[in-house]
Scaffold this active site. Sequence first.
Site, PDB file in Angstrom:
ATOM      1  N   CYS A  75      32.967  52.342 -21.486  1.00 17.15           N
ATOM      2  CA  CYS A  75      32.316  52.289 -22.794  1.00 17.15           C
ATOM      3  C   CYS A  75      33.273  52.773 -23.897  1.00 17.15           C
ATOM      4  O   CYS A  75      34.173  52.043 -24.282  1.00 17.15           O
ATOM      5  CB  CYS A  75      31.001  53.084 -22.765  1.00 17.15           C
ATOM      6  SG  CYS A  75      29.925  52.706 -24.159  1.00 17.15           S
ATOM      7  N   HIS A  86      28.056  51.491 -18.158  1.00 22.10           N
ATOM      8  CA  HIS A  86      28.289  52.782 -17.489  1.00 22.10           C
ATOM      9  C   HIS A  86      28.028  52.633 -15.996  1.00 22.10           C
ATOM     10  O   HIS A  86      26.872  52.714 -15.558  1.00 22.10           O
ATOM     11  CB  HIS A  86      27.380  53.857 -18.087  1.00 22.10           C
ATOM     12  CG  HIS A  86      27.782  54.300 -19.455  1.00 22.10           C
ATOM     13  ND1 HIS A  86      28.400  55.503 -19.704  1.00 22.10           N
ATOM     14  CD2 HIS A  86      27.687  53.668 -20.643  1.00 22.10           C
ATOM     15  CE1 HIS A  86      28.647  55.614 -20.998  1.00 22.10           C
ATOM     16  NE2 HIS A  86      28.222  54.510 -21.607  1.00 22.10           N
ATOM     17  N   GLU A 121      28.598  54.776 -13.793  1.00 22.58           N
ATOM     18  CA  GLU A 121      28.108  56.051 -13.248  1.00 22.58           C
ATOM     19  C   GLU A 121      26.595  56.208 -13.424  1.00 22.58           C
ATOM     20  O   GLU A 121      25.999  57.079 -12.790  1.00 22.58           O
ATOM     21  CB  GLU A 121      28.864  57.220 -13.912  1.00 22.58           C
ATOM     22  CG  GLU A 121      28.382  57.641 -15.285  1.00 22.58           C
ATOM     23  CD  GLU A 121      28.915  56.750 -16.414  1.00 22.58           C
ATOM     24  OE1 GLU A 121      29.483  55.690 -16.122  1.00 22.58           O
ATOM     25  OE2 GLU A 121      28.747  57.151 -17.584  1.00 22.58           O
TER      26      GLU A 121
END
Length: 209
Positions: A103, A180, A182
Site C-alpha cells: 500500500c 494488504h 497481512e
Amino acid sequence: MKKFIGITQRLIEHIQYSEIREALALDWGTFFCEKISEDFLPLALSSKIDFKDYIPYLSGVILSGGNDLNSLNPNKLSLFRDAYEKNILKLCLQNHIPVLGVCRGAQMIAEFFCAKITPIMQHTTPHLISFQSQNYKVNSYHNYGISGLCEDFEVLGIAIDGSIEAFKHKNKPIYGIMWHLEREENLSIPSQKMWKMFIENFKEKKCVF
C-alpha cells in the site's frame, strides 16, 4: 535458520503522552505466525537506528502501509518517514536486498522511481483486480492510486479503473502491491504469488539464533 525480514513502521503522535511512537499492526504478527512458512521472522525497523546496522541480518525488507506520502498529504511525520524509507530503498538497491512495498510502501517505491500517483475513488473497500489475466477480489484502504510506472517496471495487477495494483521491477528484486496481504483471512492467489516472487530472491544472512 530463520531469515529476518525488516518492516518499516507507521509513525503516530500520541497527544496524551507527548511523544512520537512507531507502530506495527498486530496483523503482521499473525501473518508471520500463521500465514507463511515459519522460516521467517519479522524485525520492526526503528527509524532512529541507522539502517546500515540492520543490513547484515536482513534477507528482505517490507515497506509497510499506514498514512499517506508527504507529497500527497503533507505533515511532519510523513516527511520524516518518507526520508527514512527512501534511504532504505537506496541502500537495498545498493546491497541487492529484496523489497516488498505494501500500500503506502508500494506508493513509496512508485514515487522513488518517479511514477505518477493521483487521487482515486472507491479504493477504501474490497474490489476486483485483474492479476496475470485472472480476476480476484482484494482488500483496499487507500485514497491515492498509482496511475503510471516508468518502463523499468512490469505491471502485474490492475484495477477496473486502470490504477496499478501490483508490479515488479524488471531487473531488481523490487515488488509492490496496493492491497494488504497481512489483513487477508486466507492469503489470496495474488498475495501468494507476490510473496513467492519476493522471497525467491532471499540470500543467506547472519542469524542471531
